[in-house]
Design a protein around this motif. Structure first.
Motif, PDB file in Angstrom:
ATOM      1  N   VAL A 144      -1.523  17.143  -0.639  1.00  0.00           N
ATOM      2  CA  VAL A 144      -0.993  18.506  -0.691  1.00  0.00           C
ATOM      3  C   VAL A 144       0.457  18.514  -1.178  1.00  0.00           C
ATOM      4  N   THR A 145       1.298  17.671  -0.584  1.00  0.00           N
ATOM      5  CA  THR A 145       2.729  17.682  -0.903  1.00  0.00           C
ATOM      6  C   THR A 145       3.135  16.630  -1.919  1.00  0.00           C
ATOM      7  N   PHE A 146       2.250  15.639  -2.168  1.00  0.00           N
ATOM      8  CA  PHE A 146       2.527  14.517  -3.065  1.00  0.00           C
ATOM      9  C   PHE A 146       3.666  13.621  -2.568  1.00  0.00           C
ATOM     10  N   GLN A 147       4.010  13.753  -1.280  1.00  0.00           N
ATOM     11  CA  GLN A 147       4.971  12.832  -0.685  1.00  0.00           C
ATOM     12  C   GLN A 147       4.316  11.457  -0.528  1.00  0.00           C
ATOM     13  N   LEU A 148       5.139  10.413  -0.569  1.00  0.00           N
ATOM     14  CA  LEU A 148       4.646   9.043  -0.474  1.00  0.00           C
ATOM     15  C   LEU A 148       4.965   8.431   0.874  1.00  0.00           C
ATOM     16  N   THR A 149       3.991   7.754   1.444  1.00  0.00           N
ATOM     17  CA  THR A 149       4.180   6.985   2.668  1.00  0.00           C
ATOM     18  C   THR A 149       3.511   5.627   2.472  1.00  0.00           C
ATOM     19  N   GLY A 150       3.625   4.777   3.484  1.00  0.00           N
ATOM     20  CA  GLY A 150       3.013   3.459   3.408  1.00  0.00           C
ATOM     21  C   GLY A 150       2.638   2.972   4.781  1.00  0.00           C
ATOM     22  N   ASP A 151       2.210   1.721   4.859  1.00  0.00           N
ATOM     23  CA  ASP A 151       1.881   1.132   6.147  1.00  0.00           C
ATOM     24  C   ASP A 151       3.150   0.937   6.962  1.00  0.00           C
ATOM     25  N   THR A 152       3.039   1.085   8.278  1.00  0.00           N
ATOM     26  CA  THR A 152       4.211   0.908   9.140  1.00  0.00           C
ATOM     27  C   THR A 152       4.613  -0.552   9.249  1.00  0.00           C
ATOM     28  N   GLU A 153       3.659  -1.438   9.090  1.00  0.00           N
ATOM     29  CA  GLU A 153       3.966  -2.861   9.135  1.00  0.00           C
ATOM     30  C   GLU A 153       4.517  -3.317   7.789  1.00  0.00           C
ATOM     31  N   CYS A 202       2.499  15.505 -12.652  1.00  0.00           N
ATOM     32  CA  CYS A 202       2.421  15.933 -14.055  1.00  0.00           C
ATOM     33  C   CYS A 202       2.488  14.762 -15.020  1.00  0.00           C
ATOM     34  N   ASP A 203       3.268  13.723 -14.674  1.00  0.00           N
ATOM     35  CA  ASP A 203       3.403  12.596 -15.596  1.00  0.00           C
ATOM     36  C   ASP A 203       3.116  11.236 -14.966  1.00  0.00           C
ATOM     37  N   GLY A 204       2.756  11.208 -13.668  1.00  0.00           N
ATOM     38  CA  GLY A 204       2.393   9.957 -13.016  1.00  0.00           C
ATOM     39  C   GLY A 204       3.568   9.101 -12.581  1.00  0.00           C
ATOM     40  N   THR A 205       4.776   9.655 -12.555  1.00  0.00           N
ATOM     41  CA  THR A 205       5.957   8.902 -12.140  1.00  0.00           C
ATOM     42  C   THR A 205       6.064   8.845 -10.614  1.00  0.00           C
ATOM     43  N   TYR A 206       6.434   7.668 -10.097  1.00  0.00           N
ATOM     44  CA  TYR A 206       6.693   7.494  -8.670  1.00  0.00           C
ATOM     45  C   TYR A 206       8.196   7.334  -8.459  1.00  0.00           C
ATOM     46  N   ASN A 207       8.771   8.147  -7.599  1.00  0.00           N
ATOM     47  CA  ASN A 207      10.127   7.917  -7.097  1.00  0.00           C
ATOM     48  C   ASN A 207       9.974   7.488  -5.645  1.00  0.00           C
ATOM     49  N   ILE A 208      10.326   6.256  -5.361  1.00  0.00           N
ATOM     50  CA  ILE A 208       9.963   5.684  -4.072  1.00  0.00           C
ATOM     51  C   ILE A 208      11.082   4.810  -3.530  1.00  0.00           C
ATOM     52  N   ALA A 209      11.273   4.849  -2.222  1.00  0.00           N
ATOM     53  CA  ALA A 209      12.269   4.006  -1.561  1.00  0.00           C
ATOM     54  C   ALA A 209      11.554   2.983  -0.689  1.00  0.00           C
ATOM     55  N   PHE A 210      11.972   1.730  -0.827  1.00  0.00           N
ATOM     56  CA  PHE A 210      11.437   0.649  -0.017  1.00  0.00           C
ATOM     57  C   PHE A 210      12.519   0.110   0.909  1.00  0.00           C
ATOM     58  N   LYS A 211      12.136  -0.189   2.141  1.00  0.00           N
ATOM     59  CA  LYS A 211      13.001  -0.947   3.042  1.00  0.00           C
ATOM     60  C   LYS A 211      12.761  -2.418   2.772  1.00  0.00           C
ATOM     61  N   LEU A 212      13.808  -3.148   2.378  1.00  0.00           N
ATOM     62  CA  LEU A 212      13.697  -4.554   2.021  1.00  0.00           C
ATOM     63  C   LEU A 212      14.266  -5.418   3.140  1.00  0.00           C
ATOM     64  N   GLU A 213      13.498  -6.446   3.532  1.00  0.00           N
ATOM     65  CA  GLU A 213      13.898  -7.280   4.659  1.00  0.00           C
ATOM     66  C   GLU A 213      13.582  -8.749   4.390  1.00  0.00           C
ATOM     67  N   TYR A 214      14.207  -9.621   5.162  1.00  0.00           N
ATOM     68  CA  TYR A 214      13.865 -11.041   5.131  1.00  0.00           C
ATOM     69  C   TYR A 214      14.084 -11.626   6.520  1.00  0.00           C
ATOM     70  N   LEU A 215      13.490 -12.794   6.744  1.00  0.00           N
ATOM     71  CA  LEU A 215      13.620 -13.488   8.020  1.00  0.00           C
ATOM     72  C   LEU A 215      14.422 -14.772   7.777  1.00  0.00           C
ATOM     73  N   PRO A 216      15.624 -14.885   8.327  1.00  0.00           N
ATOM     74  CA  PRO A 216      16.408 -16.110   8.139  1.00  0.00           C
ATOM     75  C   PRO A 216      15.679 -17.325   8.724  1.00  0.00           C
ATOM     76  N   VAL A 217      15.831 -18.459   8.068  1.00  0.00           N
ATOM     77  CA  VAL A 217      15.218 -19.687   8.572  1.00  0.00           C
ATOM     78  C   VAL A 217      15.684 -19.929  10.003  1.00  0.00           C
ATOM     79  N   GLY A 218      14.723 -20.165  10.892  1.00  0.00           N
ATOM     80  CA  GLY A 218      15.054 -20.400  12.292  1.00  0.00           C
ATOM     81  C   GLY A 218      15.274 -19.138  13.094  1.00  0.00           C
ATOM     82  N   THR A 239       0.830  -1.205   0.000  1.00  0.00           N
ATOM     83  CA  THR A 239       0.000   0.000   0.000  1.00  0.00           C
ATOM     84  C   THR A 239       0.866   1.257   0.000  1.00  0.00           C
ATOM     85  N   VAL A 240       0.503   2.200  -0.869  1.00  0.00           N
ATOM     86  CA  VAL A 240       1.204   3.479  -0.970  1.00  0.00           C
ATOM     87  C   VAL A 240       0.181   4.601  -0.835  1.00  0.00           C
ATOM     88  N   TYR A 241       0.494   5.577   0.007  1.00  0.00           N
ATOM     89  CA  TYR A 241      -0.396   6.726   0.203  1.00  0.00           C
ATOM     90  C   TYR A 241       0.253   7.974  -0.389  1.00  0.00           C
TER      91      TYR A 241
END
Length: 281
Positions: A206-215, A248-264, A200-202
């Protein structure tokens, strides 16, 4: 799959959305002689003027390196080939506020001369012993277009130099809120088998800044698509860190935090924030 993904366990792959454009350009080429100013503490971090009244302004701090001195200094604005001096700087460091009317006045233009989708660029210029130097960062102030929901969803090319992705994703809009969007296909874009979850992206209206869910949003059970051994990287997830929607052109510049959970494991491991650009197909 990606050699740098292994390296990223050691070196964080950072991505920073800033309104400061690194021009890497000085007005002189002589190193060690030029007094090059810096711009910090920019507020807001991604400036834009929704109108050109006194209510639209930015603030920042201009500084020189310790021991440097300038004979003269000024804040300069560049817009569509025109150059103006917004104000002189008497001493450093300086905390300054610059309004939209000040910029128009310095350029000797009116509101009617400003086009949506363009940007003002502010620089700090110093002169020392006859040598002029420009700040290596230009503050870009965007003039956004009005929000058009038709430009915010559909099929998008997804490119990330940080994460090594060049593929496609789909963006869906919430039927009750055009400023709430859902990104699908992120796992598939990264050669993983997705689980159907969307991120989900919000869009701030007003500012057109992008946020998302905290989870965090888990988009794949594991990263086995990257090759042998990556099956132990479970719960591959995306979390929105920051970003900007170009109205103006519908482009998103966005940063994602990428994570994983090691087995165990019980705690997630992060690859840090990685920048993506979504461009309409």
């Amino acid at each position: 799959m990606k050699i740098f993904k292994i390296l990223s366990l050691i070196v964080a792959l950072g991505f920073f959305f800033s309104a400061c454009e690194d021009t890497n350009e000085n007005l002189v080429a002589t190193r060690g002689i030029a007094v090059v100013p810096t711009i910090t503490s920019l507020t807001p971090e991604s400036p834009l003027f929704t109108d050109l009244t006194e209510a639209s302004f930015i603030t920042f701090t201009a500084s020189l390196a310790e021991g440097d001195m300038a004979d003269a200094a000024e804040i300069q604005v560049v817009y569509e080939g025109k150059v103006g001096v917004v104000k002189a700087i008497e001493s450093f460091p300086i905390d300054t506020k610059i309004t939209a009317p000040e910029i128009l006045s310095s350029l000797e233009i009116t509101e009617a001369d400003v086009k949506l989708g363009t940007s003002f660029f502010l620089y700090v210029i110093t002169t020392s012993e006859g040598i002029s130097s420009r700040s290596q960062a230009a503050v870009e102030i965007k003039m956004p277009c009005e929000f058009d929901s038709e430009l915010s969803f559909g099929s998008y090319a997804a490119v990330s130099g940080d994460w090594g992705v060049d593929s496609n994703v789909k963006i869906l809009t919430d039927e009750n809120d055009p400023y709430t969007l859902y990104v699908s296909g992120l796992a598939e874009a990264d050669a993983c088998t997705g689980n159907g979850n969307t991120v989900t992206v919000y869009i701030d209206p007003v500012t057109f800044q992008l946020t998302g869910d905290t989870e965090r949003t888990i988009v794949a059970a594991d990263c086995g698509g990257w090759g042998a051994g990556y099956e132990d990287y479970t719960n591959y997830s995306y979390t929105v860190s920051s970003g900007f929607f170009n109205s103006c052109d519908g482009t998103y510049n966005i940063a994602f935090k990428l994570e994983y959970l090691p087995v165990g494991g019980t705690e997630y491991t992060s690859w840090g924030d990685n920048g993506f650009t979504f461009t309409r197909n």
